[in-house]
Design a protein around this motif. Sequence first.
Motif, PDB file in Angstrom:
ATOM      1  N   ASN A   3       0.885  -1.159   0.000  1.00  0.00           N
ATOM      2  CA  ASN A   3       0.000   0.000   0.000  1.00  0.00           C
ATOM      3  C   ASN A   3       0.924   1.210   0.000  1.00  0.00           C
ATOM      4  O   ASN A   3       1.380   1.649   1.054  1.00  0.00           O
ATOM      5  CB  ASN A   3      -0.907  -0.019   1.236  1.00  0.00           C
ATOM      6  CG  ASN A   3      -1.889   1.134   1.273  1.00  0.00           C
ATOM      7  OD1 ASN A   3      -1.546   2.270   0.957  1.00  0.00           O
ATOM      8  ND2 ASN A   3      -3.119   0.850   1.669  1.00  0.00           N
ATOM      9  N   ASP A   4       1.239   1.708  -1.202  1.00  0.00           N
ATOM     10  CA  ASP A   4       2.296   2.713  -1.345  1.00  0.00           C
ATOM     11  C   ASP A   4       2.053   3.949  -0.497  1.00  0.00           C
ATOM     12  O   ASP A   4       2.975   4.466   0.145  1.00  0.00           O
ATOM     13  CB  ASP A   4       2.437   3.113  -2.814  1.00  0.00           C
ATOM     14  CG  ASP A   4       2.993   1.992  -3.674  1.00  0.00           C
ATOM     15  OD1 ASP A   4       3.546   1.034  -3.103  1.00  0.00           O
ATOM     16  OD2 ASP A   4       2.870   2.071  -4.906  1.00  0.00           O
TER      17      ASP A   4
ATOM     18  N   ALA B 268      -4.446  -2.792   6.517  1.00  0.00           N
ATOM     19  CA  ALA B 268      -3.996  -2.970   5.134  1.00  0.00           C
ATOM     20  C   ALA B 268      -3.388  -4.350   4.905  1.00  0.00           C
ATOM     21  O   ALA B 268      -2.878  -4.635   3.808  1.00  0.00           O
ATOM     22  CB  ALA B 268      -2.979  -1.892   4.771  1.00  0.00           C
TER      23      ALA B 268
END
Length: 284
Positions: A173-174, A267
């Motif tokens: 999840n950049d 996430a």
Amino acid sequence: MATVTPQMVKQLRDRTDQPMGLCKQALDQSAGDLDAAIVWLQKQNSKMGVKREGNETAEGRVGTYFCNTDKVAAIVEMRCESAPSAKSDQFVGLAGDVAKHVATASPADVAAALSQPFGAGTLQDRINDVVGVIREKMILQKFNRLTGAVYGSYVHHDGTVGVLLACTGAAANDELLRDVSAHIAALNPPYATVAAVPADVVAKEKELVQADMAADPKNAGKPANILEKVAEGKLKTRLAEVVLTEQPMANSAKYPNTTVGAALQKAGLTVQQYIRYKVGAVTY
């Protein structure tokens, strides 16, 4: 011998970023041969690096690179002589190139990295090219290379602080990983998780909590089980000051009432390790 024209000088400057006068000299020395002139410039840049070898490199910047497809990443510290040079486009680009090279070429140490092929020359030649433009001593001070994880990174706007973050998880999840890396850069937590805190540190914190509670008259006469729960809460609060996953996300507007650990867990990520560089500081 070919006549060196202004167009030839401009072409060489566009390819090398070297001063116009030096490009003209290189072409004169190389009988107008562009490739030979580039080699001549590289030799001059190498000599310049030797001449400046004794100069102090107190400034610099951090560079990072990661590829989550290949599961490789690197963080580097590049040094130079002055702060303006550390912020220059040429030096910023150099730090990025060096970080990518370290991640993908897997050098054993700094000396090995500098001698590895890079483009038509070596990584040291790449550094020397920027030395020739900026006219300062530049060195690769140190690096760390990581493999086999999901990565994120952050470099502060002035380049003096940078973080490389490694997590386990199915997918990156950049945005979140960058935000957590920025959090680490700002708060500099010494431990990633509660489990990573040494037993003697935990024991010392427990002693401090118990001493504080014993000195508080409000706790007199309270049942032992109540006092134990209060002590556990206070210990958790103290550990949150030094443990990344227990800290509230620094960007509270974006992540309201959310700890770093909770944000990552949501996430599907778990922090594995992180490396924080500050130019001129010891890494831990």
